[in-house]
Design a protein around this motif. Structure first.
Motif, PDB file in Angstrom:
ATOM      1  N   LYS A 191      18.742  76.181  69.218  1.00  0.00           N
ATOM      2  CA  LYS A 191      19.288  75.199  68.280  1.00  0.00           C
ATOM      3  C   LYS A 191      20.354  75.872  67.407  1.00  0.00           C
ATOM      4  CE  LYS A 191      16.280  72.709  65.869  1.00  0.00           C
ATOM      5  NZ  LYS A 191      15.480  72.574  64.647  1.00  0.00           N
ATOM      6  N   GLY A 192      20.056  77.085  66.979  1.00  0.00           N
ATOM      7  CA  GLY A 192      21.028  77.836  66.173  1.00  0.00           C
ATOM      8  C   GLY A 192      22.317  78.073  66.945  1.00  0.00           C
ATOM      9  N   TYR A 193      22.169  78.446  68.209  1.00  0.00           N
ATOM     10  CA  TYR A 193      23.361  78.679  69.041  1.00  0.00           C
ATOM     11  C   TYR A 193      24.169  77.388  69.191  1.00  0.00           C
ATOM     12  CZ  TYR A 193      26.416  79.737  72.917  1.00  0.00           C
ATOM     13  OH  TYR A 193      27.533  79.881  73.701  1.00  0.00           O
ATOM     14  N   ALA A 194      23.455  76.264  69.378  1.00  0.00           N
ATOM     15  CA  ALA A 194      24.137  74.969  69.528  1.00  0.00           C
ATOM     16  C   ALA A 194      24.926  74.640  68.254  1.00  0.00           C
ATOM     17  CB  ALA A 194      23.112  73.870  69.817  1.00  0.00           C
ATOM     18  N   ILE A 195      24.351  74.928  67.104  1.00  0.00           N
ATOM     19  CA  ILE A 195      25.044  74.682  65.824  1.00  0.00           C
ATOM     20  C   ILE A 195      26.301  75.554  65.748  1.00  0.00           C
ATOM     21  CG2 ILE A 195      24.880  74.939  63.296  1.00  0.00           C
ATOM     22  CD1 ILE A 195      21.847  74.273  63.607  1.00  0.00           C
ATOM     23  N   ASP A 196      26.155  76.837  66.090  1.00  0.00           N
ATOM     24  CA  ASP A 196      27.319  77.745  66.067  1.00  0.00           C
ATOM     25  C   ASP A 196      28.442  77.253  66.968  1.00  0.00           C
ATOM     26  OD1 ASP A 196      26.181  79.517  64.310  1.00  0.00           O
ATOM     27  OD2 ASP A 196      25.389  80.830  65.873  1.00  0.00           O
ATOM     28  N   ARG A 197      28.064  76.812  68.161  1.00  0.00           N
ATOM     29  CA  ARG A 197      29.077  76.364  69.111  1.00  0.00           C
ATOM     30  C   ARG A 197      29.795  75.107  68.589  1.00  0.00           C
ATOM     31  NH1 ARG A 197      32.369  78.278  71.480  1.00  0.00           N
ATOM     32  NH2 ARG A 197      32.699  76.364  72.663  1.00  0.00           N
ATOM     33  N   THR A 210      37.010  70.995  57.977  1.00  0.00           N
ATOM     34  CA  THR A 210      35.878  71.303  57.083  1.00  0.00           C
ATOM     35  C   THR A 210      34.703  70.400  57.459  1.00  0.00           C
ATOM     36  OG1 THR A 210      36.392  69.702  55.370  1.00  0.00           O
ATOM     37  CG2 THR A 210      37.485  71.840  55.202  1.00  0.00           C
ATOM     38  N   GLY A 211      33.566  70.637  56.798  1.00  0.00           N
ATOM     39  CA  GLY A 211      32.383  69.839  57.083  1.00  0.00           C
ATOM     40  C   GLY A 211      31.223  70.721  57.463  1.00  0.00           C
ATOM     41  N   TYR A 212      30.224  70.120  58.082  1.00  0.00           N
ATOM     42  CA  TYR A 212      29.039  70.887  58.488  1.00  0.00           C
ATOM     43  C   TYR A 212      28.270  70.181  59.595  1.00  0.00           C
ATOM     44  CZ  TYR A 212      26.457  67.616  55.492  1.00  0.00           C
ATOM     45  OH  TYR A 212      25.935  66.472  54.934  1.00  0.00           O
ATOM     46  N   VAL A 213      27.322  70.910  60.200  1.00  0.00           N
ATOM     47  CA  VAL A 213      26.399  70.347  61.185  1.00  0.00           C
ATOM     48  C   VAL A 213      25.000  70.559  60.638  1.00  0.00           C
ATOM     49  CG1 VAL A 213      25.602  70.417  63.572  1.00  0.00           C
ATOM     50  CG2 VAL A 213      27.890  71.211  63.022  1.00  0.00           C
ATOM     51  N   ASP A 214      24.224  69.498  60.588  1.00  0.00           N
ATOM     52  CA  ASP A 214      22.852  69.601  60.085  1.00  0.00           C
ATOM     53  C   ASP A 214      21.913  69.144  61.197  1.00  0.00           C
ATOM     54  OD1 ASP A 214      20.371  69.183  58.979  1.00  0.00           O
ATOM     55  OD2 ASP A 214      21.083  68.097  57.220  1.00  0.00           O
ATOM     56  N   GLY A 216      18.342  68.797  61.806  1.00  0.00           N
ATOM     57  CA  GLY A 216      16.985  68.780  61.244  1.00  0.00           C
ATOM     58  C   GLY A 216      16.802  69.790  60.112  1.00  0.00           C
ATOM     59  N   GLY A 217      17.803  69.952  59.283  1.00  0.00           N
ATOM     60  CA  GLY A 217      17.690  70.877  58.139  1.00  0.00           C
ATOM     61  C   GLY A 217      18.256  72.257  58.428  1.00  0.00           C
ATOM     62  N   ASP A 218      18.596  72.527  59.695  1.00  0.00           N
ATOM     63  CA  ASP A 218      19.255  73.792  60.046  1.00  0.00           C
ATOM     64  C   ASP A 218      20.757  73.528  60.019  1.00  0.00           C
ATOM     65  OD1 ASP A 218      16.695  74.574  60.417  1.00  0.00           O
ATOM     66  OD2 ASP A 218      16.807  74.753  62.604  1.00  0.00           O
ATOM     67  N   ILE A 219      21.459  74.250  59.152  1.00  0.00           N
ATOM     68  CA  ILE A 219      22.838  73.872  58.856  1.00  0.00           C
ATOM     69  C   ILE A 219      23.851  74.975  59.155  1.00  0.00           C
ATOM     70  CG2 ILE A 219      24.399  73.220  56.936  1.00  0.00           C
ATOM     71  CD1 ILE A 219      21.808  71.817  55.781  1.00  0.00           C
ATOM     72  N   GLY A 220      24.935  74.598  59.822  1.00  0.00           N
ATOM     73  CA  GLY A 220      26.072  75.487  60.038  1.00  0.00           C
ATOM     74  C   GLY A 220      27.270  74.883  59.321  1.00  0.00           C
ATOM     75  N   ILE A 221      27.976  75.709  58.580  1.00  0.00           N
ATOM     76  CA  ILE A 221      29.113  75.209  57.790  1.00  0.00           C
ATOM     77  C   ILE A 221      30.412  75.372  58.599  1.00  0.00           C
ATOM     78  CG2 ILE A 221      30.432  75.492  55.638  1.00  0.00           C
ATOM     79  CD1 ILE A 221      27.563  74.629  55.071  1.00  0.00           C
ATOM     80  N   ILE A 222      31.187  74.294  58.689  1.00  0.00           N
ATOM     81  CA  ILE A 222      32.501  74.396  59.345  1.00  0.00           C
ATOM     82  C   ILE A 222      33.513  74.951  58.341  1.00  0.00           C
ATOM     83  CG2 ILE A 222      34.343  73.176  60.572  1.00  0.00           C
ATOM     84  CD1 ILE A 222      32.269  70.913  61.120  1.00  0.00           C
ATOM     85  N   GLY A 223      33.498  74.396  57.149  1.00  0.00           N
ATOM     86  CA  GLY A 223      34.419  74.851  56.107  1.00  0.00           C
ATOM     87  C   GLY A 223      34.024  74.234  54.787  1.00  0.00           C
ATOM     88  N   PRO A 224      34.565  74.748  53.676  1.00  0.00           N
ATOM     89  CA  PRO A 224      34.151  74.280  52.354  1.00  0.00           C
ATOM     90  C   PRO A 224      34.477  72.815  52.087  1.00  0.00           C
ATOM     91  CG  PRO A 224      36.025  75.783  52.208  1.00  0.00           C
ATOM     92  CD  PRO A 224      35.571  75.807  53.629  1.00  0.00           C
ATOM     93  N   LYS A 225      33.744  72.248  51.157  1.00  0.00           N
ATOM     94  CA  LYS A 225      33.892  70.841  50.789  1.00  0.00           C
ATOM     95  C   LYS A 225      35.294  70.608  50.203  1.00  0.00           C
ATOM     96  CE  LYS A 225      30.928  67.669  48.236  1.00  0.00           C
ATOM     97  NZ  LYS A 225      29.767  67.639  47.357  1.00  0.00           N
ATOM     98  N   PHE A 226      35.950  69.567  50.630  1.00  0.00           N
ATOM     99  CA  PHE A 226      37.317  69.244  50.193  1.00  0.00           C
ATOM    100  C   PHE A 226      38.236  70.466  50.262  1.00  0.00           C
ATOM    101  CE2 PHE A 226      34.551  66.417  47.532  1.00  0.00           C
ATOM    102  CZ  PHE A 226      34.748  65.290  48.314  1.00  0.00           C
ATOM    103  N   GLY A 227      37.943  71.349  51.218  1.00  0.00           N
ATOM    104  CA  GLY A 227      38.778  72.525  51.425  1.00  0.00           C
ATOM    105  C   GLY A 227      38.571  73.647  50.426  1.00  0.00           C
TER     106      GLY A 227
END
Ligand code: ADP
Ligand code: MG
Length: 351
Positions: A191-197, A210-214, A216-227
């Motif tokens: 699941k962690g690998y899938a989030i990273d990809r 920017t944004g994120y992937v959540d 089920g509570g496991d979160i990967g950050i794409i980039g900061p909020k509003f840049g």
């Protein structure tokens, strides 16, 4: 009678005022229109992938919808590839082939080699070759409608445990094979690998995404909020009454945060809770921890380390996790909280 010049000035003034007022009203309408009608900075989509609710949040000036679709497609691809319950996945193939060598691609090699490295540095607390124990307890089928809770006998556990252990995984240039009848299960890292990809795909399509992937509570950050701003992430209270009962709030703008808990997948039998994270030393659900959260550079590492920390227990994990690349927050069975030294950097209340 001609009006006095004083009257003219008043009329002129009144006209000017009406003109200014009209202009002001038009201006206010324009401002409201632009403020409230601006396109949303983020698009959000919810899906069920990897047996959990996944929320993808994307902010991009390029093509957020295409980025979103690619991210979801990528996560589904990884689920199919690394699941041990999907018949034609590479993991099922390796498990079927057993001691016969299976050829693997670069990506499979990368995920398995990282699994073995984390197994090594955690002294086998995270073990990708626990398939026999996971199957025995039935946790690979817990979300299926016909799942019936089952507590195996000590004899059955010892029997399955004798066919577990990552040291039985042999990986070479030619491929991979499994000794001693062990079975792979990448449930604690895939699941962690899938989030990273998914995060990588977003960045490849738009480097300023920017944004994120959540998941089920496991979160990967794409980039900061509003840049620029950090995202606030809440850690669930493992004994909370509702899904919005939280114990910690952290701020992060890159990397990942992953939680393993005894409340995520479990059943109760004879007044006891049996959950899905196994102590490779006993073959039984690990005792001593109820929640384990890791912040790390990648979701893959955070995922595997949070499972390892759950097994190792808060007292030990709080000491060793920073040296393995993770800052952590752990709770023991008495609901006592443990924080690694570096955790306070992220924690809103500890600042
Ligand atoms: P979740 O999947 O709920 O996020 P984890 O990341 O901790 O939780 O993964 C738990 C899954 O990992 C189990 O369902 C099982 O498939 C597998 N697993 C259980 N115990 C271990 C272990 N000690 N090492 C590696 N994998 C494990
Ligand atoms: Mg994990």
């Amino acid at each position: 009678m001609p009006r006095s010049s004083k009257d003219d000035i008043m009329i002129l003034n009144r006209k000017t005022w009406i003109y200014i007022l009209t202009l002001a009203i038009v201006l206010v309408i324009f401002v409201f229109f632009f403020v409230f009608n601006r396109p949303e900075p983020y698009i959000v989509k919810d899906e069920i992938i990897l047996g959990t609710y996944v929320r993808v949040v994307v902010g991009s000036d390029k093509n957020p919808n295409a980025i979103m679709d690619s991210m979801i497609r990528e996560m589904k691809r990884i689920e199919k590839k690394f699941s041990s319950t999907i018949a034609d996945s590479i993991i099922s193939k390796i498990n079927q082939n057993g001691k016969n060598i299976t050829e693997i691609d670069q990506e499979t090699r990368f995920v398995i080699e990282r699994s073995l490295a984390i197994a090594d540095i955690t002294n086998g607390a995270f073990d990708p070759a626990m398939g026999r124990i996971i199957k025995l307890w039935g946790f690979d089928r817990i979300s299926e409608p016909d799942f019936t809770p089952f507590v195996p006998s000590d004899g059955q556990i010892l029997q399955a445990l004798s066919h577990c252990g990552y040291k039985n995984i042999e990986i070479s240039k030619e491929g991979i094979y499994l000794k001693n009848d062990v079975q792979l299960d990448l449930g604690a890292i895939a699941k962690g690998y899938a989030i990273d990809r998914a995060v990588q795909v977003a960045k490849e399509m738009d480097s300023s995404c920017t944004g994120y992937v959540d998941a089920g509570g496991d979160i990967g950050i794409i980039g900061p909020k509003f840049g620029g701003a950090k995202w606030v992430v809440a850690v669930k209270n493992p004994r909370g009454e509702s899904s919005t009962d939280f114990v910690r709030y952290v701020q992060i703008d890159q990397g990942a945060i992953v939680t393993s808990g005894d409340y995520e997948r479990y059943f109760e039998a004879g007044g006891r809770r049996y959950h899905h994270i196994f102590d490779p030393a006993t073959g039984k659900p690990a005792e001593g921890t109820i929640s384990s959260t890791i912040i790390a550079q990648t979701a893959m590492d955070a995922d595997a380390l949070s499972t390892a920390a759950f097994v190792l227990g808060p007292r030990y994990s709080v000491q060793i996790m920073p040296s393995l690349g993770g800052q952590g927050f752990f709770m023991d069975t008495a609901e006592k909280e443990y924080l690694t030294d570096g955790w306070s950097y992220f924690d809103i209340d500890e600042k």
